[in-house]
Design a protein around this motif. Structure first.
Motif, PDB file in Angstrom:
ATOM      1  N   VAL A  84      44.161  42.660  31.449  1.00 37.95           N
ATOM      2  CA  VAL A  84      43.860  43.989  31.987  1.00 37.95           C
ATOM      3  C   VAL A  84      43.501  44.854  30.786  1.00 37.95           C
ATOM      4  N   GLN A 119      43.208  48.091  28.434  1.00 39.53           N
ATOM      5  CA  GLN A 119      43.961  49.326  28.267  1.00 39.53           C
ATOM      6  C   GLN A 119      43.309  50.183  27.211  1.00 39.53           C
ATOM      7  N   ASN A 143      39.536  46.491  36.264  1.00 40.50           N
ATOM      8  CA  ASN A 143      40.996  46.605  36.256  1.00 40.50           C
ATOM      9  C   ASN A 143      41.550  46.742  37.670  1.00 40.50           C
ATOM     10  N   GLU A 170      44.255  43.872  37.852  1.00 39.98           N
ATOM     11  CA  GLU A 170      45.650  44.229  38.146  1.00 39.98           C
ATOM     12  C   GLU A 170      46.211  43.415  39.315  1.00 39.98           C
ATOM     13  N   ARG A 182      46.777  39.797  38.057  1.00 40.92           N
ATOM     14  CA  ARG A 182      47.935  39.700  37.159  1.00 40.92           C
ATOM     15  C   ARG A 182      49.241  39.757  37.957  1.00 40.92           C
TER      16      ARG A 182
END
Ligand code: HEC
Ligand code: HEC
Ligand code: HEC
Ligand code: HEC
Ligand code: HEC
Ligand code: HEC
Ligand code: HEC
Ligand code: HEC
Length: 468
Positions: free
Chosen positions: A262, A264, A343, A348, A351
């Motif tokens: 992801v 960041q 993402n 997300e 994950r």
């Protein structure tokens, strides 16, 4: 050497021009004439910096050897170059490049030992990331760990990286390092497809067709002033532009981490000892003077913190030497929107699904022993990286066909079916519960013929995994 050039070198010229250097050249013009001839054509030769000025060692050095009556070392580490080029050395040691060996240490067992075999480490990973160089009893270098000019190699003197990763030896030219070719032997392929992306972008097209206007041999190379035809990798990631100085820290201007499951936004923490580390912007901003644990476990004191906004501003200063501010800002919005989409819609949920499957014992903890682990890896590491890098560096082909299109195909036709198969009776809780919000709404639209999320999705032939 001109006074301007001399001013850039930290050491006093009286400290080089080692008297033993002459003998090295005359014999090596026969023993390995190619490298000696390269040195003869170099800025070092013109400035009087000879073989011994770089290769000299003291008996206490781990890799010191007796050679033709002198004590020498084969490896000339960044620290050795730093005797004269202190600023480049400090910037390079504080960059993510210097950590490239450290970041793979934990991954090597899964990828280069179980999945394939240890033989690929030296000829594969280490050639790009660097090795932990080992010295044998007689001072010679262990062939399992050398040669390579990996970007984060751990040298016998403890310094990290290799200056000849980009500056081919023994010419050590800055003109050569300004070319994209200096970067792309490592930055190509599935996880860092910057070669392919640059070539497919308008910048790459203009660079290739107008290379003779790039002024690559110039003493100074400031974007918008010394050249305007196109930017190269170096322009955006290292080069000087307007008031923005050149830097050997390639990560400085990057707001995002683009090679992670992801993405960041990243804070850049600068430490008083010159070290640096990145923290996700969601973490609390550390205060000046606070103590912080470094990657190697030791403590460092915070000197300053660069926010993602500040880092983006630096990158945008480069663009604005050749483009307007509204153009630059609008481009960055398009790029950030792709990362946010990746993402929120795919990275997300995927994950969270993987974490649930591991936590509930539906997958073994061992990496790469189950098909879904390859599917998930490729989702973020291959097509996911291509999409994000493509949007960052303006290749529409990589953003879409080689990127997000494959992410979508992988997610719906492989990843979800495999996840449901692994989850078995817990599919609703472990998988479907993660697919809330607008992103996956289209699947629940009765008009689209998929009344219930998941049931009607075709399973690919390679998609099914026996439920446990
Ligand atoms: C009389 C010839 C001769 C002289 C003088 C000489 N070399 Fe060499 N050097 C060689 C040869 C031949 C090799 C090839 C490998 C070997 O036999 O050790 C070599 C190898 C090397 C290597 C590579 C060792 C390795 O680990 O691969 C380095 C570095 C080197 N020389 C640097 C120097 C420097 C610096 C000097 C000056 C102090 C010097 N040489 C003087 C002939 C010479
Ligand atoms: C500016 C510093 C510098 C100078 C000057 C220099 N070298 Fe090197 N040399 C290096 C670096 C860096 C390496 C790469 C070692 C490594 O990291 O593996 C190297 C590697 C070598 C090697 C081993 C690699 C190979 O291809 O076999 C030899 C031999 C060598 N140098 C000889 C010489 C000789 C002879 C001279 C003088 C004519 C010379 N060097 C001048 C920096 C220098
Ligand atoms: C062709 C050069 C090259 C080879 C070979 C290579 N890497 Fe990398 N690797 C890179 C580059 C470049 C990055 C940085 C990607 C970025 O940040 O854009 C990277 C990133 C990584 C990362 C960080 C995040 C990610 O993308 O996964 C890990 C971990 C990693 N590599 C492990 C390995 C291991 C283990 C091997 C060998 C089995 C290996 N690499 C082989 C060039 C290479
Ligand atoms: C990631 C690639 C890369 C690595 C690694 C690298 N350099 Fe450079 N270096 C460059 C580029 C590109 C330039 C030209 C920058 C410019 O002109 O904007 C350059 C320029 C230089 C210059 C000329 C500076 C000037 O203003 O004339 C020196 C000196 C230098 N590098 C030394 C080093 C030393 C010492 C190391 C190792 C500590 C190193 N480089 C590692 C890419 C690299
Ligand atoms: C003993 C001092 C000394 C050492 C050690 C040294 N250099 Fe230099 N270097 C110089 C001098 C002097 C110049 C010429 C002035 C200039 O261009 O900045 C120079 C120039 C350069 C340039 C610019 C060349 C160009 O195209 O104009 C690069 C790149 C460079 N060095 C890299 C290195 C690397 C990499 C190492 C280590 C392998 C190294 N130097 C070791 C003194 C040194
Ligand atoms: C010898 C291989 C190698 C060369 C040459 C190389 N890189 Fe890298 N680069 C890597 C690896 C490996 C990583 C990942 C390191 C890490 O994340 O710690 C990386 C990371 C990066 C990053 C990511 C920084 C971040 O914020 O995560 C940028 C940008 C970058 N390199 C630019 C360049 C440029 C520009 C050049 C050429 C001037 C270059 N690299 C040359 C191997 C290389
Ligand atoms: C026009 C400017 C430009 C050019 C040219 C360019 N890049 Fe980039 N690059 C960017 C931007 C902007 C980003 C995204 C920065 C961010 O994270 O905000 C980026 C991201 C990256 C990353 C990902 C870093 C991460 O966070 O994982 C790497 C690696 C990279 N570039 C390497 C290269 C290489 C190698 C080349 C040349 C083949 C190149 N870039 C050419 C502007 C450029
Ligand atoms: C050295 C000058 C230079 C720099 C620096 C530069 N560019 Fe460019 N860029 C150009 C040129 C020249 C073009 C081609 C203009 C045209 O014909 O559309 C271009 C084209 C583009 C295009 C394609 C526009 C289109 O209409 O197709 C985008 C997007 C772009 N640049 C973004 C950026 C971003 C973002 C940065 C900074 C990260 C940047 N550029 C840095 C020179 C530069």
């Amino acid at each position: 050497m001109s006074p301007a050039d001399a001013a850039k070198v930290a050491l006093d010229p009286g400290q080089w021009g080692h008297p033993a250097g002459e003998a090295c050249v005359s014999c090596h013009l026969k023993a390995s004439s190619g490298l000696a001839a390269q040195w003869q054509a170099s800025a070092h030769q013109r400035a009087g910096v000879n073989c011994m000025d770089c290769h000299q060692a003291t008996a206490a050095d781990a890799d010191a050897r007796e050679h033709e009556g002198q004590v020498i070392a084969t490896i000339v580490s960044p620290k050795d170059c730093g005797r004269c080029h202190t600023q480049e050395f400090v910037e390079q040691q504080g960059s993510v490049h210097a950590e490239a060996y450290a970041i793979i240490k934990d991954r090597v067992p899964a990828l280069a030992q179980n999945l394939t075999g240890a033989a690929v480490q030296a000829a594969g990973c280490d050639q790009c990331h660097g090795s932990l160089v080992k010295v044998r009893g007689d001072g010679s270098l262990d062939p399992a760990t050398w040669p390579n000019s990996g970007i984060g190699r751990v040298n016998p003197d403890g310094s990290k990286g290799s200056c000849s990763a980009c500056h081919g030896r023994h010419l050590f030219s800055k003109a050569q390092a300004r070319e994209p070719e200096a970067c792309v032997r490592c930055h190509a392929g599935p996880d860092s497809p910057d070669k392919e992306i640059f070539e497919a972008s308008k910048h790459g097209m203009l660079y290739a067709s107008q290379r003779d206007r790039m002024n690559l041999d110039a003493a100074q190379w400031v974007a918008g002033r010394d050249y305007t035809a196109a930017p190269t990798c170096v322009t955006c990631h290292m080069g000087a532009a307007g008031k923005l100085p050149a830097t050997h820290d390639v990560g400085l201007r990057n707001a995002w981490s683009l090679n992670s499951p992801v993405s960041q936004r990243q804070l850049l923490v600068v430490l008083e000892d010159g070290g640096k580390l990145e923290l996700p912007a969601s973490a609390p901003v550390p205060k000046r003077g606070a103590e912080i644990t470094k990657a190697d476990g030791t403590l460092g004191k915070v000197k300053s913190v660069g926010t993602p906004e500040r880092r983006r501003q630096a990158m945008s200063m480069v663009c604005q030497e050749c483009h307007g501010k509204p153009f630059t800002d609008a481009f960055m919005k398009q790029f950030d929107a792709v990362v946010d989409l990746f993402n929120g819609k795919f990275a997300e949920p995927a994950r969270a699904i993987m974490a649930g499957l591991y936590a509930q014992g539906r997958l073994t903890p061992l990496p790469f022993d189950e098909p879904i682990e390859f599917t998930y890896w490729e989702l973020w590491h291959d097509e996911g990286a291509r999409a994000r890098h493509g949007a960052a560096m303006a290749s529409p082909n990589h953003t879409w066909w080689e990127g997000m299109y494959l992410v979508g195909r992988n997610f719906y036709s492989r990843f979800l079916p495999q996840a449901r198969a692994a989850a078995g009776d817990r599919s609703a809780a472990l998988v479907d519960a993660q697919l809330t919000g607008d992103h996956h709404q289209w699947l629940t639209d009765p008009a689209a013929g998929n009344p219930i999320l998941g049931i009607d999705i075709p399973l690919g032939t390679d998609a099914v995994e026996a439920p446990r």
